[in-house]
Design a protein around this motif. Structure first.
Motif, PDB file in Angstrom:
ATOM      1  N   THR A 237       0.859  -1.176   0.000  1.00 59.13           N
ATOM      2  CA  THR A 237       0.000   0.000   0.000  1.00 59.13           C
ATOM      3  C   THR A 237       0.902   1.236   0.000  1.00 59.13           C
ATOM      4  O   THR A 237       2.109   1.143   0.245  1.00 59.13           O
ATOM      5  CB  THR A 237      -0.894   0.034   1.247  1.00 59.13           C
ATOM      6  N   SER A 238       0.321   2.390  -0.246  1.00 61.62           N
ATOM      7  CA  SER A 238       1.125   3.621  -0.242  1.00 61.62           C
ATOM      8  C   SER A 238       1.739   3.858   1.129  1.00 61.62           C
ATOM      9  O   SER A 238       2.881   4.334   1.240  1.00 61.62           O
ATOM     10  CB  SER A 238       0.268   4.818  -0.659  1.00 61.62           C
ATOM     11  N   ASN A 239       1.024   3.488   2.193  1.00 65.80           N
ATOM     12  CA  ASN A 239       1.563   3.656   3.542  1.00 65.80           C
ATOM     13  C   ASN A 239       2.737   2.708   3.789  1.00 65.80           C
ATOM     14  O   ASN A 239       3.771   3.114   4.337  1.00 65.80           O
ATOM     15  CB  ASN A 239       0.468   3.400   4.580  1.00 65.80           C
ATOM     16  N   ASP A 240       2.589   1.432   3.367  1.00 67.03           N
ATOM     17  CA  ASP A 240       3.681   0.461   3.520  1.00 67.03           C
ATOM     18  C   ASP A 240       4.911   0.897   2.729  1.00 67.03           C
ATOM     19  O   ASP A 240       6.046   0.766   3.200  1.00 67.03           O
ATOM     20  CB  ASP A 240       3.233  -0.927   3.053  1.00 67.03           C
ATOM     21  N   SER A 241       4.688   1.392   1.520  1.00 60.35           N
ATOM     22  CA  SER A 241       5.801   1.860   0.693  1.00 60.35           C
ATOM     23  C   SER A 241       6.538   3.009   1.375  1.00 60.35           C
ATOM     24  O   SER A 241       7.771   3.057   1.383  1.00 60.35           O
ATOM     25  CB  SER A 241       5.294   2.327  -0.681  1.00 60.35           C
ATOM     26  N   SER A 242       5.777   3.931   1.960  1.00 59.17           N
ATOM     27  CA  SER A 242       6.381   5.076   2.640  1.00 59.17           C
ATOM     28  C   SER A 242       7.200   4.637   3.846  1.00 59.17           C
ATOM     29  O   SER A 242       8.306   5.143   4.078  1.00 59.17           O
ATOM     30  CB  SER A 242       5.291   6.062   3.086  1.00 59.17           C
ATOM     31  N   VAL A 243       6.653   3.688   4.616  1.00 61.68           N
ATOM     32  CA  VAL A 243       7.357   3.194   5.802  1.00 61.68           C
ATOM     33  C   VAL A 243       8.679   2.545   5.403  1.00 61.68           C
ATOM     34  O   VAL A 243       9.741   2.842   5.973  1.00 61.68           O
ATOM     35  CB  VAL A 243       6.477   2.188   6.579  1.00 61.68           C
ATOM     36  N   LEU A 244       8.622   1.647   4.403  1.00 59.15           N
ATOM     37  CA  LEU A 244       9.840   0.951   3.985  1.00 59.15           C
ATOM     38  C   LEU A 244      10.848   1.903   3.349  1.00 59.15           C
ATOM     39  O   LEU A 244      12.047   1.814   3.612  1.00 59.15           O
ATOM     40  CB  LEU A 244       9.492  -0.168   3.016  1.00 59.15           C
ATOM     41  N   LEU A 245      10.365   2.818   2.514  1.00 60.48           N
ATOM     42  CA  LEU A 245      11.274   3.763   1.862  1.00 60.48           C
ATOM     43  C   LEU A 245      11.984   4.629   2.906  1.00 60.48           C
ATOM     44  O   LEU A 245      13.188   4.913   2.783  1.00 60.48           O
ATOM     45  CB  LEU A 245      10.506   4.630   0.877  1.00 60.48           C
ATOM     46  N   SER A 246      11.267   5.001   3.937  1.00 63.63           N
ATOM     47  CA  SER A 246      11.866   5.779   5.021  1.00 63.63           C
ATOM     48  C   SER A 246      12.968   4.991   5.724  1.00 63.63           C
ATOM     49  O   SER A 246      14.044   5.524   6.026  1.00 63.63           O
ATOM     50  CB  SER A 246      10.787   6.186   6.026  1.00 63.63           C
ATOM     51  N   LEU A 247      12.717   3.700   5.959  1.00 66.92           N
ATOM     52  CA  LEU A 247      13.720   2.843   6.592  1.00 66.92           C
ATOM     53  C   LEU A 247      14.929   2.637   5.685  1.00 66.92           C
ATOM     54  O   LEU A 247      16.076   2.642   6.153  1.00 66.92           O
ATOM     55  CB  LEU A 247      13.091   1.498   6.964  1.00 66.92           C
ATOM     56  N   PHE A 248      14.679   2.458   4.385  1.00 64.19           N
ATOM     57  CA  PHE A 248      15.778   2.311   3.431  1.00 64.19           C
ATOM     58  C   PHE A 248      16.669   3.552   3.421  1.00 64.19           C
ATOM     59  O   PHE A 248      17.903   3.461   3.421  1.00 64.19           O
ATOM     60  CB  PHE A 248      15.243   2.055   2.024  1.00 64.19           C
ATOM     61  N   MET A 249      16.036   4.720   3.404  1.00 59.19           N
ATOM     62  CA  MET A 249      16.794   5.965   3.363  1.00 59.19           C
ATOM     63  C   MET A 249      17.569   6.180   4.660  1.00 59.19           C
ATOM     64  O   MET A 249      18.689   6.711   4.655  1.00 59.19           O
ATOM     65  CB  MET A 249      15.857   7.140   3.091  1.00 59.19           C
ATOM     66  N   LYS A 250      16.977   5.769   5.770  1.00 58.20           N
ATOM     67  CA  LYS A 250      17.681   5.873   7.053  1.00 58.20           C
ATOM     68  C   LYS A 250      18.920   4.988   7.048  1.00 58.20           C
ATOM     69  O   LYS A 250      20.007   5.411   7.471  1.00 58.20           O
ATOM     70  CB  LYS A 250      16.741   5.467   8.184  1.00 58.20           C
ATOM     71  N   TYR A 251      18.761   3.763   6.549  1.00 57.54           N
ATOM     72  CA  TYR A 251      19.903   2.836   6.492  1.00 57.54           C
ATOM     73  C   TYR A 251      20.991   3.398   5.579  1.00 57.54           C
ATOM     74  O   TYR A 251      22.184   3.364   5.917  1.00 57.54           O
ATOM     75  CB  TYR A 251      19.441   1.464   5.985  1.00 57.54           C
ATOM     76  N   ASP A 252      20.582   3.936   4.449  1.00 55.88           N
ATOM     77  CA  ASP A 252      21.536   4.496   3.490  1.00 55.88           C
ATOM     78  C   ASP A 252      22.310   5.664   4.115  1.00 55.88           C
ATOM     79  O   ASP A 252      23.533   5.786   3.945  1.00 55.88           O
ATOM     80  CB  ASP A 252      20.781   4.957   2.241  1.00 55.88           C
ATOM     81  N   ALA A 253      21.608   6.522   4.837  1.00 54.13           N
ATOM     82  CA  ALA A 253      22.257   7.670   5.472  1.00 54.13           C
ATOM     83  C   ALA A 253      23.257   7.220   6.536  1.00 54.13           C
ATOM     84  O   ALA A 253      24.360   7.783   6.655  1.00 54.13           O
ATOM     85  CB  ALA A 253      21.201   8.583   6.094  1.00 54.13           C
ATOM     86  N   LEU A 254      22.891   6.204   7.301  1.00 51.03           N
ATOM     87  CA  LEU A 254      23.794   5.679   8.327  1.00 51.03           C
ATOM     88  C   LEU A 254      25.044   5.060   7.706  1.00 51.03           C
ATOM     89  O   LEU A 254      26.144   5.155   8.258  1.00 51.03           O
ATOM     90  CB  LEU A 254      23.066   4.637   9.177  1.00 51.03           C
ATOM     91  N   LYS A 255      24.860   4.442   6.549  1.00 49.96           N
ATOM     92  CA  LYS A 255      25.993   3.831   5.854  1.00 49.96           C
ATOM     93  C   LYS A 255      26.929   4.896   5.286  1.00 49.96           C
ATOM     94  O   LYS A 255      28.155   4.773   5.371  1.00 49.96           O
ATOM     95  CB  LYS A 255      25.475   2.927   4.728  1.00 49.96           C
TER      96      LYS A 255
END
Length: 282
Positions: free
Chosen positions: A118-136
């Motif tokens: 869903t659009s909400n699930d996509s937003s949640v996962l994309l936010s987590l992906f971007m957080k991981y990328d920033a930490l890396k």
């Protein structure tokens, strides 16, 4: 595995965010599991004998035994996020009521690989992906611990989605003339699978078979058979078979050719794969 794995977390978890023009990609296998998240592109995703049409936010999950590849219907800009990881690192967080690897292994091979969000699930996962990328990209004190927590939050979220959708399979079978051929290949990997034999077995012109397979997958049937045999060899090695036995049972009758092909496709020799195997097996 001690807590020191956090000091080498990028060896166990590889995060990639790629944006580029569409181009041909071969069938391939990974040494561990993969999470694939499509951001943009005209993509169909092949896993084993299934094809999954994709749109923004769709997820594809695969384990180390599933042959897969994206195929592009046009040359529009292609963007995706992938996370490849050693299953053992996620298995460390298994509890009595939760198996982090369930969505990757508790299903038939090449089935239920696609999760629609869903659009909400996509937003949640994309936010987590971007957080991981920033930490890396910008490590700081304690970032490895936070990164591990972020990764496990992604895994938990994907497992929840899988449980909600586990009774549906959004994949499509390949062309009706290809499906029985691929079923036959699956059951006879240790035997002769020459084009001449397949032609006689299925009363289909071998040149037409080559053309049909190329049209629907973007790759050759010869390459598909090689990867299926490599996948079987990996499974046998992980279960304790000798290198010689894995070679013969998976259909590589020439030992030297087997070693060369395994090294080319997997990146290491069979004995090294077996020695360092840390995967999770059902």
């Amino acid at each position: 595995m001690s807590v020191s794995y956090l000091e080498q977390i990028d060896q166990y978890i590889q995060f990639l965010h790629v944006q580029r023009k569409s181009h041909s990609i071969e069938f391939h296998l990974h040494q561990g599991c993969e999470i694939y998240f499509l951001l943009q592109g005209d993509v169909k995703y092949f896993v084993e004998k299934m094809v999954y049409p994709l749109q923004f936010g769709d997820l594809i999950i695969t384990n180390q035994h599933e042959i897969h590849k994206p195929s592009f219907s046009s040359e529009v800009l292609y963007e995706r996020i992938t996370i490849e990881f050693d299953p053992q690192i996620a298995a460390l967080y298994q509890t009595a009521d939760f198996n982090p690897l369930s969505c990757f292994y508790d299903r038939p091979l090449g089935k239920k690989n696609k999760l629609s969000l869903t659009s909400n699930d996509s937003s949640v996962l994309l936010s987590l992906f971007m957080k991981y990328d920033a930490l890396k990209k910008h490590p700081s004190l304690g970032s490895a611990i936070i990164k591990m927590g972020c990764f496990m939050e992604i895994i938990v979220h994907i497992n929840r989605l899988f449980q909600e959708q586990k009774h549906t399979d959004q994949g499509l079978a390949l062309h009706h003339k290809l499906s029985p051929v691929l079923d036959y290949i699956e059951l006879h990997l240790g035997e002769d699978l020459s084009l001449d034999l397949l032609e006689k077995q299925f009363f289909i012109n071998k040149y037409y078979l080559i053309k049909l397979f190329k049209k629907y997958t973007g790759n050759t049937i010869h390459e598909y058979i090689i990867y299926k045999r490599i996948s079987l060899a990996k499974k046998l090695l992980a279960e304790g078979s000798s290198v010689t036995e894995a070679c013969l049972v998976s259909g590589f009758n020439d030992y030297t050719s087997f070693l060369r092909m395994f090294k080319k496709k997997v990146g290491i020799l069979p004995k090294d794969y077996q020695k360092g195997y840390l995967g999770y097996e059902k």
